[in-house]
Scaffold this motif. Structure first.
Motif, PDB file in Angstrom:
ATOM      1  N   LEU A 249       0.827  -1.206   0.000  1.00 23.20           N
ATOM      2  CA  LEU A 249       0.000   0.000   0.000  1.00 23.20           C
ATOM      3  C   LEU A 249       0.861   1.257   0.000  1.00 23.20           C
ATOM      4  O   LEU A 249       0.597   2.213  -0.735  1.00 23.20           O
ATOM      5  CB  LEU A 249      -0.933  -0.008   1.211  1.00 23.20           C
ATOM      6  N   SER A 250       1.908   1.264   0.813  1.00 21.35           N
ATOM      7  CA  SER A 250       2.786   2.436   0.829  1.00 21.35           C
ATOM      8  C   SER A 250       3.502   2.587  -0.508  1.00 21.35           C
ATOM      9  O   SER A 250       3.710   3.699  -0.997  1.00 21.35           O
ATOM     10  CB  SER A 250       3.804   2.329   1.968  1.00 21.35           C
ATOM     11  N   ALA A 251       3.870   1.462  -1.134  1.00 27.15           N
ATOM     12  CA  ALA A 251       4.509   1.513  -2.450  1.00 27.15           C
ATOM     13  C   ALA A 251       3.577   2.139  -3.478  1.00 27.15           C
ATOM     14  O   ALA A 251       3.995   2.956  -4.310  1.00 27.15           O
ATOM     15  CB  ALA A 251       4.910   0.104  -2.888  1.00 27.15           C
ATOM     16  N   PHE A 252       2.314   1.775  -3.427  1.00 22.74           N
ATOM     17  CA  PHE A 252       1.342   2.304  -4.382  1.00 22.74           C
ATOM     18  C   PHE A 252       1.172   3.811  -4.215  1.00 22.74           C
ATOM     19  O   PHE A 252       1.193   4.567  -5.189  1.00 22.74           O
ATOM     20  CB  PHE A 252       0.000   1.596  -4.183  1.00 22.74           C
ATOM     21  N   MET A 253       1.030   4.261  -2.970  1.00 24.72           N
ATOM     22  CA  MET A 253       0.786   5.678  -2.723  1.00 24.72           C
ATOM     23  C   MET A 253       2.002   6.539  -3.066  1.00 24.72           C
ATOM     24  O   MET A 253       1.892   7.557  -3.750  1.00 24.72           O
ATOM     25  CB  MET A 253       0.387   5.892  -1.258  1.00 24.72           C
ATOM     26  N   ILE A 254       3.175   6.143  -2.589  1.00 21.86           N
ATOM     27  CA  ILE A 254       4.355   6.965  -2.860  1.00 21.86           C
ATOM     28  C   ILE A 254       4.733   6.877  -4.334  1.00 21.86           C
ATOM     29  O   ILE A 254       5.227   7.846  -4.924  1.00 21.86           O
ATOM     30  CB  ILE A 254       5.539   6.556  -1.949  1.00 21.86           C
ATOM     31  N   GLY A 255       4.477   5.720  -4.961  1.00 17.73           N
ATOM     32  CA  GLY A 255       4.787   5.576  -6.379  1.00 17.73           C
ATOM     33  C   GLY A 255       3.928   6.480  -7.244  1.00 17.73           C
ATOM     34  O   GLY A 255       4.421   7.126  -8.177  1.00 17.73           O
ATOM     35  N   GLN A 256       2.635   6.551  -6.943  1.00 15.05           N
ATOM     36  CA  GLN A 256       1.755   7.449  -7.693  1.00 15.05           C
ATOM     37  C   GLN A 256       2.190   8.894  -7.524  1.00 15.05           C
ATOM     38  O   GLN A 256       2.183   9.680  -8.475  1.00 15.05           O
ATOM     39  CB  GLN A 256       0.316   7.281  -7.198  1.00 15.05           C
ATOM     40  N   ARG A 257       2.592   9.242  -6.313  1.00 18.58           N
ATOM     41  CA  ARG A 257       3.012  10.614  -6.056  1.00 18.58           C
ATOM     42  C   ARG A 257       4.309  10.941  -6.799  1.00 18.58           C
ATOM     43  O   ARG A 257       4.460  12.017  -7.372  1.00 18.58           O
ATOM     44  CB  ARG A 257       3.199  10.812  -4.547  1.00 18.58           C
ATOM     45  N   MET A 258       5.273  10.014  -6.795  1.00 17.20           N
ATOM     46  CA  MET A 258       6.545  10.258  -7.473  1.00 17.20           C
ATOM     47  C   MET A 258       6.369  10.361  -8.980  1.00 17.20           C
ATOM     48  O   MET A 258       7.079  11.116  -9.648  1.00 17.20           O
ATOM     49  CB  MET A 258       7.544   9.150  -7.127  1.00 17.20           C
ATOM     50  N   ASN A 259       5.416   9.607  -9.525  1.00 17.06           N
ATOM     51  CA  ASN A 259       5.147   9.672 -10.964  1.00 17.06           C
ATOM     52  C   ASN A 259       4.308  10.881 -11.346  1.00 17.06           C
ATOM     53  O   ASN A 259       4.033  11.085 -12.528  1.00 17.06           O
ATOM     54  CB  ASN A 259       4.421   8.397 -11.417  1.00 17.06           C
ATOM     55  N   ARG A 260       3.889  11.655 -10.345  1.00 12.12           N
ATOM     56  CA  ARG A 260       3.038  12.831 -10.555  1.00 12.12           C
ATOM     57  C   ARG A 260       1.708  12.409 -11.165  1.00 12.12           C
ATOM     58  O   ARG A 260       1.553  12.330 -12.382  1.00 12.12           O
ATOM     59  CB  ARG A 260       3.739  13.865 -11.437  1.00 12.12           C
ATOM     60  N   ARG A 264      -6.769  11.961 -14.403  1.00 12.14           N
ATOM     61  CA  ARG A 264      -7.656  10.803 -14.220  1.00 12.14           C
ATOM     62  C   ARG A 264      -7.411  10.138 -12.871  1.00 12.14           C
ATOM     63  O   ARG A 264      -8.354   9.762 -12.167  1.00 12.14           O
ATOM     64  CB  ARG A 264      -7.445   9.788 -15.344  1.00 12.14           C
ATOM     65  N   GLU A 265      -6.139   9.986 -12.514  1.00 10.25           N
ATOM     66  CA  GLU A 265      -5.815   9.354 -11.240  1.00 10.25           C
ATOM     67  C   GLU A 265      -6.275  10.215 -10.069  1.00 10.25           C
ATOM     68  O   GLU A 265      -6.850   9.714  -9.094  1.00 10.25           O
ATOM     69  CB  GLU A 265      -4.302   9.105 -11.164  1.00 10.25           C
ATOM     70  N   LEU A 266      -6.033  11.516 -10.160  1.00  7.41           N
ATOM     71  CA  LEU A 266      -6.432  12.417  -9.086  1.00  7.41           C
ATOM     72  C   LEU A 266      -7.948  12.442  -8.930  1.00  7.41           C
ATOM     73  O   LEU A 266      -8.476  12.456  -7.810  1.00  7.41           O
ATOM     74  CB  LEU A 266      -5.906  13.821  -9.370  1.00  7.41           C
ATOM     75  N   LYS A 267      -8.667  12.418 -10.042  1.00  9.79           N
ATOM     76  CA  LYS A 267     -10.131  12.376  -9.987  1.00  9.79           C
ATOM     77  C   LYS A 267     -10.604  11.117  -9.270  1.00  9.79           C
ATOM     78  O   LYS A 267     -11.533  11.167  -8.446  1.00  9.79           O
ATOM     79  CB  LYS A 267     -10.698  12.421 -11.404  1.00  9.79           C
ATOM     80  N   ALA A 268      -9.961   9.995  -9.557  1.00  9.72           N
ATOM     81  CA  ALA A 268     -10.350   8.742  -8.909  1.00  9.72           C
ATOM     82  C   ALA A 268     -10.151   8.815  -7.402  1.00  9.72           C
ATOM     83  O   ALA A 268     -11.007   8.365  -6.626  1.00  9.72           O
ATOM     84  CB  ALA A 268      -9.541   7.580  -9.494  1.00  9.72           C
ATOM     85  N   TYR A 269      -9.030   9.383  -6.965  1.00  8.16           N
ATOM     86  CA  TYR A 269      -8.784   9.531  -5.529  1.00  8.16           C
ATOM     87  C   TYR A 269      -9.834  10.428  -4.884  1.00  8.16           C
ATOM     88  O   TYR A 269     -10.414  10.098  -3.846  1.00  8.16           O
ATOM     89  CB  TYR A 269      -7.393  10.121  -5.287  1.00  8.16           C
ATOM     90  N   CYS A 270     -10.070  11.585  -5.486  1.00  7.85           N
ATOM     91  CA  CYS A 270     -10.984  12.555  -4.882  1.00  7.85           C
ATOM     92  C   CYS A 270     -12.405  12.008  -4.790  1.00  7.85           C
ATOM     93  O   CYS A 270     -13.074  12.154  -3.762  1.00  7.85           O
ATOM     94  CB  CYS A 270     -10.961  13.857  -5.680  1.00  7.85           C
ATOM     95  N   LEU A 271     -12.874  11.362  -5.856  1.00  7.74           N
ATOM     96  CA  LEU A 271     -14.231  10.836  -5.835  1.00  7.74           C
ATOM     97  C   LEU A 271     -14.358   9.658  -4.876  1.00  7.74           C
ATOM     98  O   LEU A 271     -15.395   9.480  -4.235  1.00  7.74           O
ATOM     99  CB  LEU A 271     -14.651  10.423  -7.249  1.00  7.74           C
ATOM    100  N   ALA A 272     -13.302   8.861  -4.769  1.00  7.76           N
ATOM    101  CA  ALA A 272     -13.343   7.746  -3.820  1.00  7.76           C
ATOM    102  C   ALA A 272     -13.463   8.259  -2.394  1.00  7.76           C
ATOM    103  O   ALA A 272     -14.219   7.718  -1.579  1.00  7.76           O
ATOM    104  CB  ALA A 272     -12.093   6.876  -3.973  1.00  7.76           C
ATOM    105  N   PHE A 273     -12.740   9.321  -2.075  1.00  8.94           N
ATOM    106  CA  PHE A 273     -12.819   9.874  -0.728  1.00  8.94           C
ATOM    107  C   PHE A 273     -14.113  10.651  -0.520  1.00  8.94           C
ATOM    108  O   PHE A 273     -14.628  10.719   0.593  1.00  8.94           O
ATOM    109  CB  PHE A 273     -11.598  10.746  -0.439  1.00  8.94           C
ATOM    110  N   ASP A 274     -14.661  11.241  -1.588  1.00  7.01           N
ATOM    111  CA  ASP A 274     -15.974  11.872  -1.474  1.00  7.01           C
ATOM    112  C   ASP A 274     -17.026  10.839  -1.090  1.00  7.01           C
ATOM    113  O   ASP A 274     -17.924  11.109  -0.288  1.00  7.01           O
ATOM    114  CB  ASP A 274     -16.363  12.535  -2.796  1.00  7.01           C
TER     115      ASP A 274
END
Length: 349
Positions: A249-260, A264-274
């Motif tokens: 899980l930490s690999a997934f989160m930090i990896g997405q952040r490092m890849n900027r 589409r990815e940011l929308k998925a995060y925001c809507l999931a937390f909404d």
């Protein structure tokens, strides 16, 4: 606008100063306008009492910003290992900001990880699974996708060549997968990374997504949504019984952040937390101009929108300045750095 940026000092100005207040539709918001001769400068004072906040249905968040508040860390959770944490601040960042370690630094970090994995780290906090996932994710993405100036240094390569034959014997399989998912980095011919699939349905989906992330790639909206549906809601007190390992899980989160992360990815995060937190309140106004500052944590540049909104509000235009202290996947950075409770076992060890 010039008067906003260079207000006249009333102590040295020979011109008379008068002040009057203009009240808009919201009686709680008043804008005093100081007149200095023919000039005017605007001072904004917005007061929103607790009753108004309750009417909007807004509640104070229980979780504090980890970048600003020391209360974010639960006192029951162990602290991260400081040696590895210092290395993370250098390598767990973007393709132009990463600072490669020199040989001495890399040797110290890998020696700390080895001793922690063997249970022989007596003078420091143990290296958490989250830290292992984050650190080796950074090393993998840098090797696979970063530009030459932020790829591995010669010192890092020599240190890894020395320690990896020992580390591969003691690290969990999920961490070995993160460090060398396609057996193309370490050069010792291990099949663990290419054959690793995870230990549950949720981990299988996460591992599939991670292969793309660790190669420096991006995911589609549906892929991110699928992963997040498997792991949400995240309950800190239940991390030990999570459906996926902390390292993955930490690999997934930090990896997405490092890849900027992409739009589409940011929308998925925001809507999931909404979906987890419920809908946001709706403003009861005829028209509204949004001023959203970049959500990148960057505070190095001047923010002009406050002054623009102040001028527009003088003309009766409703404005909303909005921003957040952190947002996903950056919300997980404190967790990635090892602040959450360490589980006693891993299904991959």
């Amino acid at each position: 606008m010039k008067a906003l940026l260079y207000p006249v000092d009333p102590l040295i100005s020979p011109l008379p100063i008068t002040t009057k207040t203009r009240v808009f539709s919201n009686p709680q918001i008043r804008i005093p306008i100081k007149r200095v001769g023919k000039r005017c400068c605007i001072a904004i004072k917005a007061v929103l009492d607790s009753a108004s906040i309750e009417e909007l249905g807004h509640q104070e968040p229980d979780i504090k910003n980890p970048a600003l508040s020391t209360s974010y860390r639960n006192s029951e959770f162990p602290k991260p290992n400081q040696t590895v944490l210092d290395a993370q601040t250098k390598v767990c960042t973007g393709p132009t900001q990463t600072k490669p370690l020199n040989e001495e630094q890399a040797l110290k970090v890998l020696d700390t990880i080895l001793r922690s994995a063997k249970g022989g780290l007596k003078d420091e906090e143990p290296v958490s699974k989250a830290q292992l996932g984050a650190f080796f994710t950074a090393m993998t993405i840098r090797a696979n996708a970063f530009p030459e100036p932020t790829q591995w240094s010669e010192g890092e390569r020599r240190a890894m060549d020395h320690y990896w034959p020992q580390l591969i014997r003691v690290l969990p399989k999920d961490v070995i997968f993160i460090a060398d998912p396609e057996d193309s980095i370490m050069g010792i011919g291990s099949s663990i990374g290419p054959k690793f699939v995870g230990n549950s349905t949720a981990e299988m989906r996460l591992v599939g997504a991670l292969r793309e992330v660790l190669a420096g790639g991006h995911l589609g909206y549906e892929e991110v949504q699928g992963v997040l549906k498997d792991i949400l809601p995240l309950k800190v007190e239940e991390m030990g019984s999570s459906s996926v390992s902390e390292s993955l899980l930490s690999a997934f989160m930090i990896g997405q952040r490092m890849n900027r992360e992409t739009d589409r990815e940011l929308k998925a995060y925001c809507l999931a937390f909404d979906d987890e937190l419920g809908p946001a309140p709706v403003a009861d106004v005829n028209s509204l101009t949004h001023y959203g500052e970049p959500y990148d944590g960057n505070t190095r540049y001047f923010r002009s929108t406050l002054f623009v909104a102040a001028v527009r509000s003088c003309y009766g235009e409703s404005c909303l300045l909005h921003g957040v202290d952190w947002m996903p996947p950056k919300i997980f950075i404190d967790w990635v750095k090892g602040t959450y409770k360490e589980t006693s076992t891993t299904g991959n060890s």
